[in-house]
Scaffold this motif. Structure first.
Motif, mmCIF file in Angstrom:
data_model
loop_
_atom_site.group_PDB
_atom_site.id
_atom_site.type_symbol
_atom_site.label_atom_id
_atom_site.label_comp_id
_atom_site.label_asym_id
_atom_site.label_seq_id
_atom_site.Cartn_x
_atom_site.Cartn_y
_atom_site.Cartn_z
ATOM 1 N N ARG A 169 0.864 -1.185 0.000
ATOM 2 C CA ARG A 169 0.000 0.000 0.000
ATOM 3 C C ARG A 169 0.901 1.236 0.000
ATOM 4 O O ARG A 169 1.657 1.460 0.937
ATOM 5 N N ARG A 184 0.645 5.350 -0.290
ATOM 6 C CA ARG A 184 -0.351 6.429 -0.316
ATOM 7 C C ARG A 184 0.308 7.786 -0.114
ATOM 8 O O ARG A 184 1.337 7.912 0.554
ATOM 9 N N TYR A 244 -4.414 9.598 -2.564
ATOM 10 C CA TYR A 244 -4.164 8.527 -3.528
ATOM 11 C C TYR A 244 -3.646 7.308 -2.763
ATOM 12 O O TYR A 244 -2.725 7.425 -1.952
ATOM 13 N N GLU A 245 -4.222 6.156 -3.039
ATOM 14 C CA GLU A 245 -3.693 4.912 -2.490
ATOM 15 C C GLU A 245 -3.487 3.934 -3.633
ATOM 16 O O GLU A 245 -4.435 3.529 -4.314
ATOM 17 N N THR A 280 -5.535 1.606 -7.968
ATOM 18 C CA THR A 280 -5.365 2.927 -7.367
ATOM 19 C C THR A 280 -6.716 3.475 -6.936
ATOM 20 O O THR A 280 -7.657 3.547 -7.740
#
Length: 699
Positions: free
Chosen positions: A90, A92, A100-101, A198
């Motif tokens: 992950r 981000r 945003y991840e 995303t």
């Protein structure tokens, strides 16, 4: 830290170490902006189960990386997914008001695998004060959820008649989506194959919807802004790896805490709970940053001036000319259920505004900013004389008027922080020692600027007022039996005699004579006050002393930093180095050598620092502490008004080399190297394009 936080401008994300947000978590996890929680639930599952945490890093502040993997999965003896087959990364970050991840899955199993990756979201739109349990009140309600294409929106109508929404989008074909906020992806990966999903999560307030930039481009823009920050910031090199790490950490943390309300960048107080403008916190953090990036002081001054008090409003403790304490933007503030729009219950922000402005001018020579803010300066001076000193005794005092305001209005603002030696709490109006120092320093500094500008009458008046204050302060606050200054005078003008760190701030102000400056410094580094890790807020043995308390025995790095710079200015270098070495030792006990807001005041004989359980980290003025240490080690005090630079360098014992470059003073730059060789300190002026005369006072 048992949490992870990233921030950009006024949007920040607070999660657990796995990157998840659990509902009703005691730490108030969530995605926040404008004092509202825009995401109250976010969890990731693989085949419906929680993944296993492998690594969790947020050392870059703006970019968090978390690595997870799957647990072993079997059903009725049939293998579903072998343990640790899938790596889940992950990554981000936040840019332009969007979180945003990027979730990358990679198959390390020898054969192809299939699995379900799912995300589960919810939003409660709670006001920050409700999340923290400080307040209840009339609020709005969730109205609906909408699902359109690859975007789901949660909608809320506030009691302040503002529509809020959270928009969640994704760039990978979903298997199924529910309006309740559940998002499912069926993934098939061959050996070592990777796939990236995303997520883009955006808070929306009113009609304000920002452009969602393509993730890679957004990350490029964000990283470019950090490169520019680094380019424009003073460089420091030292042979002490821990101190070097602290300086870098401080610079990085201050960058992530910068926010712009339209008047220029300034530091908010700290994360997770104080990511908003705070008068004293922002002003002190900007003061700490002057040797590294003076533009932040300019943005801070313009922001504070824009919200300067204009009227008498007892609900908000506001008076004309007063500099604010705290500004909030949430539903409760907008509906006047709390007085933070802004709230003005601080006694020290107004003189600190003058102190920062005068120090900014001394560093930069920017008299144009002073001229732009001259009306604000005069209003601040009027507030000090008329509202700060209501009884005309020359001392600035505080008294809470707002029913939901703050009782103690200095930097130690907890209810038990001003206590007599017999254990009785002091009653307001209260005149704090350090505040009188700030007033003195502010008036002397403004007088010097007016002298430079040719306004001799006003300069003479301010200088006279400051000297009268100095004389009365030293006679009223000095405790002959303790050979130290009282923390305050109470409503009866009686000394509040508890021994505290507050008088240490006086060292920087110039209000103390040489003899008393030494006595103050000596007590602060004595066993009564010094833990080995730093100076306590209150001395051992005092009636109110408690090493676990917020303000009555704990250690605050920023408090120490102001004291250290004052020790440097008054040439108490040995004491300054003792404190610097203590905080460096303390930093080794914290993640990323990041000094927190505060820690408990236990002795270093324990062998470790005792953390304060709810300390903010990163905190602006804690981040600025190692930066101020650099100035103190150099003994560097520029004055663009008379075009002089004073150096009084003294290296702590375990630091043998310190090089500072790209140090902006006036319209030029200074580069300095100080080095210990064979027990002798050598100073090299590597560059000086300031045109100013450098005076060195070597010991």
């Amino acid at each position: 830290m048992d949490y992870r936080v990233i921030k950009e401008n006024d949007l920040f994300l607070l999660t657990d170490e796995k990157g998840d947000i659990y509902e009703n978590h005691p730490n108030g996890l969530g995605l926040y902006t404008k004092d509202t929680r825009f995401l109250s639930k976010l969890d990731l599952k693989i085949n419906g189960q929680e993944p296993i945490l492998l690594s969790s890093l947020a050392d870059q502040n703006y970019l968090a990386k978390i690595i997870l993997t799957n647990p072993h999965m079997e059903k009725d003896g049939e293998l579903i997914l072998w343990r640790e087959s899938v790596e889940i990364e992950r990554k981000r970050f936040i840019y332009n008001g969007v979180l945003y991840e990027m979730v990358k899955t990679k198959n390390y199993y020898p054969k192809p695998v299939k699995f379900e990756l799912s995300f589960h979201f919810d939003v409660d739109f709670k006001d920050m004060f409700i999340v923290r349990g400080f307040q209840t009140g009339k609020v709005g309600k969730r109205t609906r959820q909408s699902l359109e294409g690859n975007t789901i929106r949660f909608h809320y109508q506030g009691a302040d008649d503002i529509h809020r929404a959270t928009s969640i989008s994704w760039d990978f074909p979903a298997t199924s989506v529910t309006e309740d906020g559940d998002l499912y992806f069926n993934l098939s990966l061959s050996h070592e194959e990777e796939k990236v999903i995303t997520l883009m999560i955006q808070p929306e307030i009113g009609e304000q919807v920002k452009e969602v930039i393509e993730p890679k481009k957004a990350l490029d823009f964000l990283e470019q802004s950090y490169r520019e920050w680094e380019t424009n910031t003073t460089k420091v090199e030292t042979d002490h790896p821990i101190f070097q790490s602290m300086i870098k950490r401080g610079i990085d943390d201050l960058r992530v805490l910068l926010t712009d309300l339209g008047y220029g960048l300034f530091p908010v107080a700290g994360l997770p709970w104080f990511g908003v403008p705070f008068g004293r916190d922002s002003l002190i953090a900007a003061l700490q940053m002057l040797p590294f990036n003076a533009e932040i002081a300019k943005g801070t001054l313009l922001t504070m001036a824009a919200y300067q008090g204009t009227k008498i409003d007892t609900w908000r403790d506001e008076q004309p000319g007063k500099i604010m304490h705290e500004l909030r933007f949430g539903e409760l503030a907008n509906t006047n259920q709390i007085p933070f729009t802004p709230y003005y219950g601080t006694i020290d922000a107004t003189p600190l505004f003058l102190v920062l402005l005068t120090e900014y001018v001394k560093w930069t020579g920017d008299l144009e900013l002073f001229k732009k803010l001259e009306a604000n300066v005069k209003r601040a001076l009027t507030w000090i004389d008329e509202y700060g000193d209501r009884d005309g005794d020359l001392f600035v005092e505080y008294y809470q008027e707002a029913s939901k305001g703050i009782a103690n209005q200095g930097w130690k603002d907890s209810g038990d922080s001003v206590v007599h030696r017999n254990g009785d709490y002091a009653k307001a109006p209260i005149a704090l020692a350090e505040v009188q120092g700030y007033v003195y320093q502010g008036k002397i500094g403004i007088a010097e600027i007016y002298q430079n500008l040719g306004n001799l009458d006003l300069a003479k008046q301010l200088h006279s007022e400051a000297e009268q204050l100095k004389e009365k302060f030293n006679s009223s606050f000095w405790m002959q039996d303790q050979q130290f200054y009282a923390i305050a005078l109470d409503k009866e003008k009686a000394q509040v005699g508890t021994l505290t760190s507050n008088p240490g701030h006086l060292l920087l102000s110039g209000i103390l004579d040489e003899e008393n400056a030494k006595k103050v410094s000596d007590l602060l580094v004595s066993p009564k006050m010094f833990t080995g890790y730093g100076i306590r807020t209150m001395g051992i043995g005092e009636a109110g002393y408690n090493p676990m308390s917020y303000h009555d025995g704990s250690v605050w790095p920023h408090d120490n930093s102001l004291i250290v710079l004052g020790m440097s200015r008054t040439k108490q270098s040995a004491a300054a180095n003792t404190v610097i070495q203590g905080l460096i030792k303390a930093a080794t006990h914290f993640e990323y050598t990041r000094l927190p807001e505060l820690f408990c005041g236990y002795e270093d004989t324990l062998g470790h620092v005792v953390e304060y359980p709810v300390a903010c980290s990163p905190q602006a003025w804690a981040a600025g502490t190692p930066l101020l240490f650099v100035q103190a080690i150099l003994g560097l005090f520029p004055n663009s008004l008379d075009q002089t630079i004073t150096l009084n360098p003294v290296l702590p014992e375990d630091i043998n080399r310190l090089k500072v470059s790209q140090l902006k003073i006036g319209k030029g730059e200074l580069a300095i190297t100080i080095e210990r060789k064979n027990g002798t300190l050598e100073v090299s002026i590597d560059k000086n394009t300031t045109g100013y005369n450098v005076t060195q006072n070597l010991k």
